[in-house]
Design an enzyme around this catalytic site. Structure first.
Site, PDB file in Angstrom:
ATOM      1  CG  HIS A  42      -2.091  -0.967   1.033  1.00 34.30           C
ATOM      2  ND1 HIS A  42      -2.667  -1.635   2.080  1.00 34.30           N
ATOM      3  CD2 HIS A  42      -2.747  -1.380  -0.080  1.00 34.30           C
ATOM      4  CE1 HIS A  42      -3.633  -2.416   1.630  1.00 34.30           C
ATOM      5  NE2 HIS A  42      -3.698  -2.276   0.330  1.00 34.30           N
ATOM      6  CG  HIS A 127      -6.184  -5.289   5.347  1.00 32.55           C
ATOM      7  ND1 HIS A 127      -5.259  -6.288   5.137  1.00 32.55           N
ATOM      8  CD2 HIS A 127      -5.473  -4.130   5.401  1.00 32.55           C
ATOM      9  CE1 HIS A 127      -4.050  -5.771   5.085  1.00 32.55           C
ATOM     10  NE2 HIS A 127      -4.148  -4.456   5.234  1.00 32.55           N
ATOM     11  CD  GLU A 129      -2.951  -9.835   7.965  1.00 29.19           C
ATOM     12  OE1 GLU A 129      -3.003 -10.453   9.045  1.00 29.19           O
ATOM     13  OE2 GLU A 129      -2.363  -8.745   7.830  1.00 29.19           O
TER      14      GLU A 129
END
Length: 287
Positions: A42, A127, A129
């Site tokens: 990011h 997100h 993850e």
């Protein structure tokens, strides 16, 4: 103006590993196209540098027969099993750059799910993850804060429950979520899955805050750990700014004699150096 850097800051092991794998893949690709499945990290400046070296970003909506034979790098955040299977079916050469700590969380979630546990993940629903971990435990609950945890706790049926954390969550956030879940499910199994790099950066920021008058946090706007560092900096009651590049430094920062500098886990060292030079240049200009 005195610039003081946090003792621990900038790129973590997982990000460095992912970038190194991407660069090696680009060098070895020859005529083959190299993609990353979503932004590798990011940080838009780092993504732009990778593009200059032949590594492009591939969206999930672009997964079709055109990627057959291409190299596709799975980013440090990881990916759900269904997505990995889709890449293989399409004939992509997969380079898995998932952070080892994220892989560990995926394995634990998969194991708990196979043993009949209800899996709860503390983190950001959107997100990458978290999406990858949920893919290992279909039906897992994702909670972002204590209030969500309290509501979710009442919905979970009796039986074994396991709690894991997004690796970049703050320890205090995780503790508050754990408390709410334990109130309803006292035998919950809690996994310590917060990345030490996250805690080290937060601890270094707390130490830094004791010796500066203002703080600059360098990192991508979409970086979860950088956003958390910024919120932490604000919580100390000091003037704080989150900037992606030196060009975003506000004029007001020049008015503070001691400025602290820290950076998120996906921030290249070159960007941190650039911000520090800009701060020193302003000081020289003021003289």
């Amino acid at each position: 103006m005195k610039i003081i850097r946090a003792a621990v800051m900038g790129r973590c092991m997982g990000v460095k590993r992912a970038v190194d794998l991407a660069l090696k893949a680009a060098e070895a690709a020859g005529a083959n196209t190299v993609f990353t499945l979503g932004p590798l990290i990011h940080n838009p400046q780092a993504i732009a540098e990778l593009e200059r070296k032949g590594v492009s970003v591939l969206g999930e909506e672009d997964l079709d027969e055109r990627i057959c034979g291409s190299v596709v790098i799975v980013r440090a955040h990881g990916a759900p099993p269904a997505l990995m299977e889709r890449l293989a079916e399409l004939g992509a050469a997969i380079v898995d750059a998932t952070c080892p700590r994220v892989l560990a969380s995926q394995r634990k979630a998969r194991d708990f799910h196979a043993r009949g546990f209800t899996v709860v993940i503390a983190g950001d629903l959107n997100h990458g993850e978290v999406a990858g971990i949920v893919g290992q435990a279909p039906g897992a609950h994702v909670v972002g804060n204590a209030a969500e945890a309290a509501r979710t706790a009442r919905l979970i049926p009796h039986g074994p429950v396991a709690l894991l954390a997004q690796t970049t969550i703050r320890a205090e956030e995780y503790a508050s979520i754990r408390k709410e879940l334990e109130a309803v499910h006292p035998s919950i199994v809690v996994v310590d899955s917060i990345c030490p790099a996250t805690e080290e950066r937060q601890a270094a920021l707390a130490e830094l805050a004791r010796s500066v008058d203002a703080i600059v946090v360098v990192g991508g706007r979409d970086s979860a750990n950088t956003q958390r560092l910024y919120r932490e900096a604000v919580s100390f009651g000091l003037p704080a700014w989150h900037v992606e590049t030196a060009a975003e430094l506000p004029a007001a920062v020049s008015g503070y004699p001691r400025v602290g500098l820290t950076a998120g886990a996906s921030t290249p060292d070159l960007l941190v150096d650039e911000v520090e030079r800009a701060l020193l240049y302003r000081q020289a200009g003021a003289c």
